[in-house]
Design a protein around this motif. Structure first.
Motif, PDB file in Angstrom:
ATOM      1  N   ALA A 183     127.771  35.467 125.513  1.00 37.73           N
ATOM      2  CA  ALA A 183     128.889  35.830 125.502  1.00 37.73           C
ATOM      3  C   ALA A 183     129.345  37.293 124.902  1.00 37.73           C
ATOM      4  CB  ALA A 183     129.885  35.082 125.685  1.00 37.73           C
ATOM      5  N   GLN A 184     130.247  37.524 125.523  1.00 45.07           N
ATOM      6  CA  GLN A 184     130.740  39.567 124.300  1.00 45.07           C
ATOM      7  C   GLN A 184     132.023  38.908 123.717  1.00 45.07           C
ATOM      8  OE1 GLN A 184     128.464  41.889 123.724  1.00 45.07           O
ATOM      9  NE2 GLN A 184     127.281  40.564 125.339  1.00 45.07           N
ATOM     10  N   VAL A 185     132.037  38.250 122.600  1.00 44.35           N
ATOM     11  CA  VAL A 185     133.187  38.527 122.174  1.00 44.35           C
ATOM     12  C   VAL A 185     133.550  39.344 121.232  1.00 44.35           C
ATOM     13  CG1 VAL A 185     133.729  36.659 120.222  1.00 44.35           C
ATOM     14  CG2 VAL A 185     132.061  36.394 121.682  1.00 44.35           C
ATOM     15  N   GLN A 186     135.323  39.932 121.141  1.00 47.50           N
ATOM     16  CA  GLN A 186     135.645  40.596 120.909  1.00 47.50           C
ATOM     17  C   GLN A 186     136.741  39.761 119.881  1.00 47.50           C
ATOM     18  OE1 GLN A 186     136.432  44.013 120.419  1.00 47.50           O
ATOM     19  NE2 GLN A 186     137.408  43.134 118.571  1.00 47.50           N
ATOM     20  N   VAL A 187     136.823  39.804 118.606  1.00 49.32           N
ATOM     21  CA  VAL A 187     137.856  38.882 117.305  1.00 49.32           C
ATOM     22  C   VAL A 187     139.296  40.340 116.981  1.00 49.32           C
ATOM     23  CG1 VAL A 187     138.363  38.306 115.263  1.00 49.32           C
ATOM     24  CG2 VAL A 187     135.556  38.286 116.605  1.00 49.32           C
ATOM     25  N   MET A 188     140.426  39.631 117.449  1.00 42.83           N
ATOM     26  CA  MET A 188     141.649  40.050 117.318  1.00 42.83           C
ATOM     27  C   MET A 188     141.676  38.783 115.886  1.00 42.83           C
ATOM     28  SD  MET A 188     144.644  40.544 119.192  1.00 42.83           S
ATOM     29  CE  MET A 188     143.706  41.978 120.863  1.00 42.83           C
ATOM     30  N   LEU A 189     142.277  39.380 115.091  1.00 49.66           N
ATOM     31  CA  LEU A 189     143.043  38.891 113.277  1.00 49.66           C
ATOM     32  C   LEU A 189     143.987  39.025 112.923  1.00 49.66           C
ATOM     33  CD1 LEU A 189     141.344  36.954 111.172  1.00 49.66           C
ATOM     34  CD2 LEU A 189     140.612  39.380 110.345  1.00 49.66           C
ATOM     35  N   SER A 190     145.525  38.319 112.820  1.00 46.82           N
ATOM     36  CA  SER A 190     146.044  38.060 111.759  1.00 46.82           C
ATOM     37  C   SER A 190     146.969  38.509 110.768  1.00 46.82           C
ATOM     38  CB  SER A 190     147.332  36.704 113.161  1.00 46.82           C
ATOM     39  OG  SER A 190     146.947  36.449 112.088  1.00 46.82           O
ATOM     40  N   HIS A 191     147.818  38.995 110.494  1.00 46.18           N
ATOM     41  CA  HIS A 191     147.428  39.142 109.142  1.00 46.18           C
ATOM     42  C   HIS A 191     146.909  37.984 108.087  1.00 46.18           C
ATOM     43  CE1 HIS A 191     147.849  43.692 108.900  1.00 46.18           C
ATOM     44  NE2 HIS A 191     149.260  43.592 110.276  1.00 46.18           N
ATOM     45  N   ALA A 192     148.243  37.423 109.130  1.00 46.26           N
ATOM     46  CA  ALA A 192     147.657  36.015 108.020  1.00 46.26           C
ATOM     47  C   ALA A 192     146.025  35.257 107.823  1.00 46.26           C
ATOM     48  CB  ALA A 192     149.293  34.371 108.075  1.00 46.26           C
ATOM     49  N   ALA A 193     145.212  35.231 108.996  1.00 45.58           N
ATOM     50  CA  ALA A 193     144.199  34.876 108.698  1.00 45.58           C
ATOM     51  C   ALA A 193     143.490  35.852 108.235  1.00 45.58           C
ATOM     52  CB  ALA A 193     143.873  34.796 110.137  1.00 45.58           C
ATOM     53  N   GLU A 194     143.800  36.730 107.651  1.00 44.64           N
ATOM     54  CA  GLU A 194     143.041  38.086 106.988  1.00 44.64           C
ATOM     55  C   GLU A 194     142.767  37.147 105.514  1.00 44.64           C
ATOM     56  OE1 GLU A 194     143.196  42.337 107.347  1.00 44.64           O
ATOM     57  OE2 GLU A 194     144.806  42.066 108.435  1.00 44.64           O
ATOM     58  N   GLN A 195     143.830  36.474 105.338  1.00 44.01           N
ATOM     59  CA  GLN A 195     144.415  35.865 103.308  1.00 44.01           C
ATOM     60  C   GLN A 195     143.054  34.317 104.010  1.00 44.01           C
ATOM     61  OE1 GLN A 195     145.760  37.797 101.821  1.00 44.01           O
ATOM     62  NE2 GLN A 195     146.423  38.779 103.334  1.00 44.01           N
ATOM     63  N   PHE A 196     142.425  33.974 104.748  1.00 45.37           N
ATOM     64  CA  PHE A 196     141.277  33.110 104.796  1.00 45.37           C
ATOM     65  C   PHE A 196     140.087  33.778 105.351  1.00 45.37           C
ATOM     66  CE2 PHE A 196     145.842  30.680 106.017  1.00 45.37           C
ATOM     67  CZ  PHE A 196     145.423  29.638 104.317  1.00 45.37           C
TER      68      PHE A 196
END
Length: 185
Positions: A34-47
């Motif tokens: 599969a081709q995976v594109q990731v989108m990351l929330s600002h809160a997730a960037e802390q983890f």
């Protein structure tokens, strides 16, 4: 043969301690071509780090509605045409409530508001958040809109409490993703 081959999957990672488990989801999706594109929330960037996710997905990680060096078009709008499936993992109480109520005030909630593709939410949170009446109502609203919810598991949580709120196991997650594509065949 995998029914995930060459499918374009948008993985939205929100701010839960379980964000690190998204790495394994990416690895499993890529293993099935599969081709995976990731989108990351600002809160997730802390983890979890952007570099890790970019390396695993082999794609640029999208972290903002308004990137520092914008290119033509709007990425979140482009996804409404170019993605086959959206997976929100981990899905926090925050994103479940936003999506259920049409709130579009950040990258992921705005993307979810514009995309009509099949969407799978894989919740992970403290058991009290999962049992909160607002979360319960949001999950019911999302189900009524044909969104797929992969129930969290019961067990030890990051807070060292026990209860329902752990991210579903990877087999359950991958089976839900495969099933979503079988339904669209």
């Amino acid at each position: 043969m995998s029914n995930l081959k060459d499918k374009n999957i948008l993985l939205c990672i929100t701010g839960s301690i379980a964000a690190y488990k998204a790495c394994e989801i990416i690895r499993l999706l890529r293993k099935e071509n599969a081709q995976v594109q990731v989108m990351l929330s600002h809160a997730a960037e802390q983890f979890i780090g952007v570099a890790t996710l970019a390396a695993l997905s082999n794609n640029k990680v999208i972290t903002s509605l308004f990137p520092a060096n914008p290119t033509g078009g709007l990425e979140h709008v482009d996804f409404s045409f170019n993605i086959d499936l959206i997976v929100v993992a981990p899905a926090t109480a925050n994103i479940l409530c936003k999506a259920a109520n049409g709130v579009a005030d950040d990258l992921i909630s705005t993307t979810l508001s514009i995309c009509e593709q099949p969407t799978i939410f894989i919740p992970a949170m403290n058991f009290r958040m999962w049992q909160n009446s607002a979360t319960i109502e949001a999950v019911e609203q999302l189900k009524k809109r044909d969104k797929i919810i992969v129930k969290p598991e019961e067990g030890k949580l990051a807070s060292l409490h026990s209860g329902e709120g752990r991210l579903a196991n990877f087999n359950s997650i991958m089976n839900a993703i495969r099933k979503a594509f079988q339904a669209t065949l």
